[in-house]
Scaffold this motif. Sequence first.
Motif, mmCIF file in Angstrom:
data_model
loop_
_atom_site.group_PDB
_atom_site.id
_atom_site.type_symbol
_atom_site.label_atom_id
_atom_site.label_comp_id
_atom_site.label_asym_id
_atom_site.label_seq_id
_atom_site.Cartn_x
_atom_site.Cartn_y
_atom_site.Cartn_z
ATOM 1 N N ASN A 72 146.788 56.784 48.727
ATOM 2 C CA ASN A 72 145.900 56.449 49.839
ATOM 3 C C ASN A 72 145.726 54.941 50.015
ATOM 4 O OD1 ASN A 72 145.599 59.110 50.488
ATOM 5 N ND2 ASN A 72 143.556 59.331 49.602
ATOM 6 N N ILE A 73 146.165 54.161 49.049
ATOM 7 C CA ILE A 73 146.150 52.702 49.214
ATOM 8 C C ILE A 73 147.347 52.268 50.058
ATOM 9 C CG2 ILE A 73 146.211 50.480 48.028
ATOM 10 C CD1 ILE A 73 143.647 52.074 47.605
ATOM 11 N N LYS A 74 148.492 52.888 49.794
ATOM 12 C CA LYS A 74 149.704 52.560 50.535
ATOM 13 C C LYS A 74 149.863 53.392 51.807
ATOM 14 C CE LYS A 74 152.339 51.055 46.475
ATOM 15 N NZ LYS A 74 153.559 51.278 45.656
ATOM 16 N N ASN A 75 148.922 54.299 52.066
ATOM 17 C CA ASN A 75 149.006 55.168 53.250
ATOM 18 C C ASN A 75 150.337 55.915 53.303
ATOM 19 O OD1 ASN A 75 146.509 54.235 53.985
ATOM 20 N ND2 ASN A 75 147.122 53.430 55.969
ATOM 21 N N THR A 76 150.727 56.467 52.182
ATOM 22 C CA THR A 76 152.027 57.110 52.086
ATOM 23 C C THR A 76 151.911 58.443 51.346
ATOM 24 O OG1 THR A 76 153.121 54.947 52.065
ATOM 25 C CG2 THR A 76 154.417 56.834 51.326
ATOM 26 N N VAL A 77 152.634 59.424 51.833
ATOM 27 C CA VAL A 77 152.762 60.710 51.152
ATOM 28 C C VAL A 77 154.227 60.886 50.767
ATOM 29 C CG1 VAL A 77 153.050 61.990 53.318
ATOM 30 C CG2 VAL A 77 152.246 63.170 51.277
ATOM 31 N N TYR A 78 154.442 61.523 49.630
ATOM 32 C CA TYR A 78 155.787 61.673 49.086
ATOM 33 C C TYR A 78 156.117 63.150 48.870
ATOM 34 C CZ TYR A 78 154.786 56.814 47.856
ATOM 35 O OH TYR A 78 154.422 55.489 47.897
ATOM 36 N N LEU A 79 157.408 63.434 48.875
ATOM 37 C CA LEU A 79 157.884 64.760 48.491
ATOM 38 C C LEU A 79 159.074 64.558 47.557
ATOM 39 C CD1 LEU A 79 157.473 67.829 48.920
ATOM 40 C CD2 LEU A 79 159.311 67.705 50.617
ATOM 41 N N GLN A 80 158.841 64.799 46.279
ATOM 42 C CA GLN A 80 159.911 64.745 45.288
ATOM 43 C C GLN A 80 160.583 66.107 45.253
ATOM 44 O OE1 GLN A 80 161.067 62.121 43.183
ATOM 45 N NE2 GLN A 80 162.686 63.620 42.818
ATOM 46 N N MET A 81 161.882 66.119 45.511
ATOM 47 C CA MET A 81 162.624 67.371 45.573
ATOM 48 C C MET A 81 163.675 67.378 44.472
ATOM 49 S SD MET A 81 163.066 67.731 49.708
ATOM 50 C CE MET A 81 164.220 66.362 49.806
ATOM 51 N N ASN A 82 163.528 68.303 43.546
ATOM 52 C CA ASN A 82 164.469 68.445 42.428
ATOM 53 C C ASN A 82 165.188 69.787 42.520
ATOM 54 O OD1 ASN A 82 163.518 65.961 41.379
ATOM 55 N ND2 ASN A 82 161.932 67.001 40.190
ATOM 56 N N SER A 83 166.260 69.904 41.782
ATOM 57 C CA SER A 83 167.038 71.150 41.738
ATOM 58 C C SER A 83 167.323 71.672 43.138
ATOM 59 C CB SER A 83 166.275 72.216 40.922
ATOM 60 O OG SER A 83 166.014 71.765 39.627
ATOM 61 N N LEU A 84 167.790 70.788 43.978
ATOM 62 C CA LEU A 84 168.011 71.146 45.375
ATOM 63 C C LEU A 84 169.102 72.197 45.526
ATOM 64 C CD1 LEU A 84 167.589 67.606 46.884
ATOM 65 C CD2 LEU A 84 166.370 69.642 47.651
ATOM 66 N N LYS A 85 168.908 73.050 46.519
ATOM 67 C CA LYS A 85 169.828 74.145 46.809
ATOM 68 C C LYS A 85 170.360 73.980 48.241
ATOM 69 C CE LYS A 85 166.898 77.270 44.097
ATOM 70 N NZ LYS A 85 166.118 78.544 44.128
ATOM 71 N N PRO A 86 171.507 74.548 48.535
ATOM 72 C CA PRO A 86 172.024 74.466 49.909
ATOM 73 C C PRO A 86 171.023 74.992 50.944
ATOM 74 C CG PRO A 86 173.760 75.184 48.439
ATOM 75 C CD PRO A 86 172.503 75.146 47.623
ATOM 76 N N GLU A 87 170.236 75.982 50.577
ATOM 77 C CA GLU A 87 169.256 76.523 51.521
ATOM 78 C C GLU A 87 168.079 75.585 51.766
ATOM 79 O OE1 GLU A 87 170.505 78.010 48.776
ATOM 80 O OE2 GLU A 87 168.966 79.212 47.738
ATOM 81 N N ASP A 88 168.007 74.474 51.055
ATOM 82 C CA ASP A 88 166.996 73.450 51.345
ATOM 83 C C ASP A 88 167.435 72.518 52.476
ATOM 84 O OD1 ASP A 88 166.475 73.217 47.813
ATOM 85 O OD2 ASP A 88 165.171 74.223 49.269
ATOM 86 N N THR A 89 168.663 72.672 52.932
ATOM 87 C CA THR A 89 169.176 71.847 54.019
ATOM 88 C C THR A 89 168.343 72.058 55.280
ATOM 89 O OG1 THR A 89 171.430 71.818 53.154
ATOM 90 C CG2 THR A 89 171.158 71.431 55.516
ATOM 91 N N ALA A 90 167.815 70.962 55.819
ATOM 92 C CA ALA A 90 166.938 71.040 56.994
ATOM 93 C C ALA A 90 166.529 69.623 57.381
ATOM 94 C CB ALA A 90 165.698 71.871 56.694
ATOM 95 N N VAL A 91 165.883 69.530 58.520
ATOM 96 C CA VAL A 91 165.160 68.312 58.865
ATOM 97 C C VAL A 91 163.738 68.476 58.342
ATOM 98 C CG1 VAL A 91 164.319 66.834 60.709
ATOM 99 C CG2 VAL A 91 166.580 67.902 60.894
ATOM 100 N N TYR A 92 163.290 67.487 57.594
ATOM 101 C CA TYR A 92 161.963 67.537 56.975
ATOM 102 C C TYR A 92 160.999 66.652 57.757
ATOM 103 C CZ TYR A 92 163.693 70.103 52.964
ATOM 104 O OH TYR A 92 164.205 71.085 52.145
ATOM 105 N N PHE A 93 159.836 67.211 58.027
ATOM 106 C CA PHE A 93 158.809 66.536 58.805
ATOM 107 C C PHE A 93 157.543 66.380 57.966
ATOM 108 C CE2 PHE A 93 160.828 66.881 62.957
ATOM 109 C CZ PHE A 93 161.671 67.966 62.791
#
Length: 121
Positions: A72-93
């Motif tokens: 909340n200091i940097k006004n940023t949200v993160y998404l750490q994605m591990n063990s990615l699979k082909p079905e995770d393919t997408a546009v992320y919003f």
Amino acid sequence: QLQASGGGLVQAGGSLKLSCAASGRTFGSYVMGWFRQAPGKEREFVAAISRSNGRTYYADSVKGRFTVSRDNIKNTVYLQMNSLKPEDTAVYFCAATYGSVWSLPSEYNYWGQGTKVTVSS
């Protein structure tokens, strides 16, 4: 305004970290969520994080592999994605909401432009 970044091409089993930078002084007032949309499919909920106490909520399909966090200091949200699979393919919003039903796209007031994630097999 929300600006997502960090997408790219990665092999199955790999990792990526998405970031979403917000402008304005009210970042800490919003629940922040991540959604994704694959070609020909509806936008689906991925993860969300509460305003300040760190409470998180995940879709079953990513639980244990993805981690949402915020600064909340940097006004940023993160998404750490591990063990990615082909079905995770997408546009992320990334998105911001004052609402209480974090998994519904209709609850969100503001949306970023999306960042594309492609996972090759």
